[in-house]
Design a protein around this motif. Structure first.
Motif, mmCIF file in Angstrom:
data_model
loop_
_atom_site.group_PDB
_atom_site.id
_atom_site.type_symbol
_atom_site.label_atom_id
_atom_site.label_comp_id
_atom_site.label_asym_id
_atom_site.label_seq_id
_atom_site.Cartn_x
_atom_site.Cartn_y
_atom_site.Cartn_z
ATOM 1 N N GLY A 129 0.814 -1.207 0.000
ATOM 2 C CA GLY A 129 0.000 0.000 0.000
ATOM 3 C C GLY A 129 0.848 1.257 0.000
ATOM 4 O O GLY A 129 0.557 2.224 -0.727
ATOM 5 N N ILE A 130 1.906 1.273 0.817
ATOM 6 C CA ILE A 130 2.804 2.426 0.849
ATOM 7 C C ILE A 130 3.439 2.642 -0.526
ATOM 8 O O ILE A 130 3.495 3.774 -1.035
ATOM 9 C CB ILE A 130 3.900 2.223 1.910
ATOM 10 C CG1 ILE A 130 3.301 2.266 3.318
ATOM 11 C CG2 ILE A 130 4.982 3.289 1.785
ATOM 12 C CD1 ILE A 130 4.307 1.979 4.412
ATOM 13 N N ALA A 131 3.905 1.557 -1.120
ATOM 14 C CA ALA A 131 4.566 1.662 -2.422
ATOM 15 C C ALA A 131 3.621 2.223 -3.484
ATOM 16 O O ALA A 131 4.003 3.102 -4.276
ATOM 17 C CB ALA A 131 5.097 0.293 -2.842
ATOM 18 N N LEU A 132 2.378 1.748 -3.509
ATOM 19 C CA LEU A 132 1.417 2.212 -4.513
ATOM 20 C C LEU A 132 1.118 3.698 -4.343
ATOM 21 O O LEU A 132 1.069 4.455 -5.326
ATOM 22 C CB LEU A 132 0.127 1.394 -4.414
ATOM 23 C CG LEU A 132 0.225 -0.077 -4.831
ATOM 24 C CD1 LEU A 132 -1.100 -0.797 -4.603
ATOM 25 C CD2 LEU A 132 0.640 -0.189 -6.300
ATOM 26 N N LEU A 133 0.917 4.137 -3.100
ATOM 27 C CA LEU A 133 0.624 5.552 -2.860
ATOM 28 C C LEU A 133 1.794 6.442 -3.253
ATOM 29 O O LEU A 133 1.614 7.494 -3.884
ATOM 30 C CB LEU A 133 0.277 5.769 -1.386
ATOM 31 C CG LEU A 133 -1.141 5.389 -0.948
ATOM 32 C CD1 LEU A 133 -1.271 5.482 0.566
ATOM 33 C CD2 LEU A 133 -2.163 6.295 -1.612
ATOM 34 N N LEU A 134 3.000 6.030 -2.874
ATOM 35 C CA LEU A 134 4.171 6.833 -3.200
ATOM 36 C C LEU A 134 4.429 6.879 -4.701
ATOM 37 O O LEU A 134 4.766 7.933 -5.255
ATOM 38 C CB LEU A 134 5.395 6.291 -2.464
ATOM 39 C CG LEU A 134 5.401 6.482 -0.945
ATOM 40 C CD1 LEU A 134 6.652 5.845 -0.337
ATOM 41 C CD2 LEU A 134 5.346 7.966 -0.585
ATOM 42 N N ILE A 135 4.261 5.737 -5.361
ATOM 43 C CA ILE A 135 4.468 5.700 -6.817
ATOM 44 C C ILE A 135 3.465 6.606 -7.518
ATOM 45 O O ILE A 135 3.814 7.390 -8.412
ATOM 46 C CB ILE A 135 4.363 4.254 -7.337
ATOM 47 C CG1 ILE A 135 5.561 3.434 -6.856
ATOM 48 C CG2 ILE A 135 4.282 4.228 -8.863
ATOM 49 C CD1 ILE A 135 5.445 1.955 -7.149
#
Length: 700
Positions: A129-135
């Protein structure tokens, strides 16, 4: 990673309570300037970023929030319970700590309950989830940055760009104000003032920081609500400051600009800060209703906000137990154990020594301390005492069969939290290295540390014991990775799954010891430490005592091993006679033998074997033991016998058929080849022996 995720969950729980508290407080502050509501969100930012806080009697955080199940699991440590039977490890005479294998660790890994499983799954979902939001945020920011390259500079940091629909601030270190084309001079004046207020208050930094916190706590819907409300308070407080500086006469025109420049949506991410983001209706209403507050209103609001900040930042003061309190609990539980297990009554007790002997800052996220405990218990009738108690001058002492108790604590916010007891007889507690290894063994056995002392390069080396069993070493590079790094034996495991930890014999810490060894290797004084196979052979010879029996070509090496590879118990192959196997139980007696051929000719002289007389077929069965070993089979154990129709071949049979088959032998019973793993026999196979040519000798 699991500890980090646990801290995040704990912060999210406490942060949720703070957010709800601030939402309620905003209702009472709705008549005062929004800057006060905006200031309160700094407390939420602190709570969601910092896992620790000060304690205060003025805290508004209920103790129930601090003592939630997740907080108990990941921050607070267990209360003293079952301390008498905690962590019964043993120390052998080669300075390695042994953790016995159990059914729970039959494959060398710690048991995982359903909660652990869900936590592991949850932490990976959290990272995704963190990766998707940051990307998504990074891609959107890069696209906007490309679009702004064609912006026209007006003056200083103000730019105009055809095609954008609303003014905004963009940039972190050097923020710029971007305006859409077609604005009147009056509109430009107060819109630029609005954006300059953002920059002056560092809102262009605060909002990206808040969005980063949102990315970390994305799974918590209350945090999303907080981000929305904080952004709303940010914009409204900025509107109010513009009205206060430029006068109430611009309210109508300012509101009209808000309406005409509204984007109808909110930018995803922490940037940019847009003039016309959503909730236009609320902002216009706030602008039209805004009145400059009186001095007393501002003073009361400041006092209220400061009080709320102090109360929400601090944790409640609780009556935490001290180290002495835990020591007394430990002693009292031992008193209860004595009195419940016999007719002895303890009429007096006293702690005679309670001393901190070691502390560690790098093993867990919180510091650890070891405290040595000594006490005396006076029984009502010393004659009732048995030989199992350690008695001095009529007093029962703390020392048992496993040595003296060493209490282990984690220190959280300067408060000790009991982890468990380490026994001095189980570990070498006289040196820093022994103390550190004892703590590591304890933490690994309680699943608070991974079964890996040094991350990085590993080698797995399997070697045979004289009994035919297979053991394995885990080699690691404790200081430097690569060709220039020294190697050490981190731990080793036998075929029963027992894991032994290697403790360096030194008076300094383990890190200091290996740093010195690395320095010696760098100076060319200890080149052998750079050769992992030589390190393995030296350890097998000097520490396990197998130097005369294990040769270099007998080692099975995995040069790209991982800690997970070591976790799998090695399988051993033995040869011997299977005795007393029956259908009524799962155990049998095993008489170990060696199958010697002409390749073992170097040993013949020492064994008084004449190959011409004793080995007519080139085979000698050496039975040198006067005892048998009890072994256990399971329902999954496989059985096979020699296929008489095809000499030398094997055919698989049932346990009953195997037992019935061996009943035919009277004078001569053929040996069997068995495989064992984790203390159980996985297969038993009859060994093909040309009976007419084999002479069986027994060495008594």
């Amino acid at each position: 990673m699991e500890q980090l995720f646990g801290h995040i969950l704990n912060m999210s729980i406490t942060g949720s309570y703070v957010i709800v508290f601030i939402i309620v407080a905003r209702l009472f502050l709705r008549k005062v300037p929004k800057i006060f509501s905006y200031a309160l969100w700094s407390v939420v930012l602190f709570r969601l970023l910092c896992p620790y806080s000060i304690e205060s009697i003025f805290s508004f955080i209920p103790s129930e929030v601090q003592n939630s199940p997740l907080n108990k699991q990941y921050i607070q440590t267990p209360q003293i319970q079952n301390v008498i039977n905690t962590s019964d490890q043993a120390v052998n005479n080669i300075s390695t700590v042994l953790i016995p294998a159990t059914s729970a660790t039959s494959v060398g890994m710690p048991p995982v309950n359903s909660t652990d499983t869900w936590m592991i799954i949850g932490q990976y979902i959290w990272l995704i989830g963190i990766a998707l939001l940051l990307i998504y945020s990074i891609v959107a920011t890069v696209r906007l940055l490309r679009n702004l390259r064609a912006a026209t500079p007006l003056f200083e940091n103000v730019y105009e760009r055809i095609g954008i629909t609303t003014p905004f601030v963009f940039g972190f270190l050097k923020p710029r104000i971007y305006l859409p084309s077609g604005l009147s001079d009056n509109e430009k004046a107060y819109i630029i003032k609005h954006e300059q207020v953002h920059i002056h208050r560092y809102d262009h930094i605060i909002k990206p920081l808040a969005f980063t916190v949102l990315c970390i706590h994305w799974f918590n819907p209350v945090v999303w609500l907080a981000f929305y409300l904080m952004s709303d308070d940010m914009e409204k407080s900025c509107d109010e400051r513009v009205i206060r500086q430029m006068g109430s006469g611009i309210k109508k025109e300012y509101s009209t600009s808000l309406l005409s420049l509204s984007t109808g949506k909110r930018f995803m991410g922490g940037s940019p800060l847009a003039f016309g983001e959503s909730n236009t209706k609320g902002r216009i209403k706030n602008v039209l209703n805004y009145k400059k507050p009186t001095f007393w209103v501002v003073l009361v609001a400041i006092i209220v906000v400061l009080a709320l900040c102090v109360g929400l930042i601090s944790n409640p003061k609780n009556d935490s137990l001290t180290v002495k309190d835990y020591a007394e609990q430990f002693m009292n539980q031992n008193i209860t154990s004595y009195e419940n297990g016999s007719d002895i009554k303890i009429i007096n007790s006293q702690i005679t020594k309670l001393e901190k002997i070691a502390s560690f800052d790098d093993l867990l996220a919180t510091p650890l301390e070891i405290w040595s405990l000594e006490y005396r218990l006076k029984p009502d009738d010393p004659s009732k005492l048995t030989m199992t108690e350690n008695v001095v001058d009529g007093f029962i002492t703390e020392e048992g069969s496993m040595g003296k108790p060493m209490l282990l604590f984690s220190i959280i916010n300067s408060t000790p939290h009991y982890l468990g007891v380490i026994r001095s007889g189980e570990n070498d507690m006289s040196t820093p290295a022994g103390q550190e290894m004892a703590v590591r063994v304890f933490l690994e056995s309680n699943h608070q540390l991974p079964h890996e002392t040094y991350s990085g390069n590993h080698m797995l080396v399997k070697f045979p014991l004289t009994t035919g069993e297979t053991s394995q070493l885990l080699l690691s590079q404790p200081v430097v990775q690569g060709d220039s790094g020294i190697w050490c034996v981190e731990r080793w495991k036998d075929t029963n799954g027992n894991e032994y930890y290697n403790t360096p014999q030194t008076d300094v810490t383990i890190a200091e010891y290996y740093a010195r060894q690395q320095t010696l290797a760098d100076q060319g004084e200890e080149p052998a430490l750079l050769d992992p196979l030589q390190v393995a052979m030296n350890y097998i010879s000097n520490n396990i005592g197998m130097g005369q029996h294990v040769k270099l070509d007998q080692l099975v090496v995995n040069k790209k091993a991982t800690a997970e590879d070591f976790a799998s118990t090695p399988e051993s192959t033995l040869m011997g006679y299977v005795l007393n196997l029956n259908m009524d139980n799962h155990s049998f007696d095993f008489d170990n033998i060696e199958w010697l051929t002409m390749e073992d000719s170097a040993r013949f002289k020492g064994l008084n074997i004449n190959p011409d007389e004793d080995m007519p077929n080139g085979v000698y069965i050496l039975n040198k033991y006067t005892y048998t070993d009890p072994l256990e089979v399971t329902d999954e154990t496989r059985y096979s016998i020699v296929d008489t129709a095809n000499a030398g071949a094997q055919k698989e049979v049932s346990k009953q058929e195997f037992i019935e088959y061996f009943k035919q032998y009277t004078d001569f019973v053929p040996p069997c080849v068995i495989t064992t793993k984790d203390g159980y026999v996985t297969s038993i196979a009859e060994k093909y022996v040309p009976e007419a040519f084999v002479k069986v000798n027994a060495m008594k």
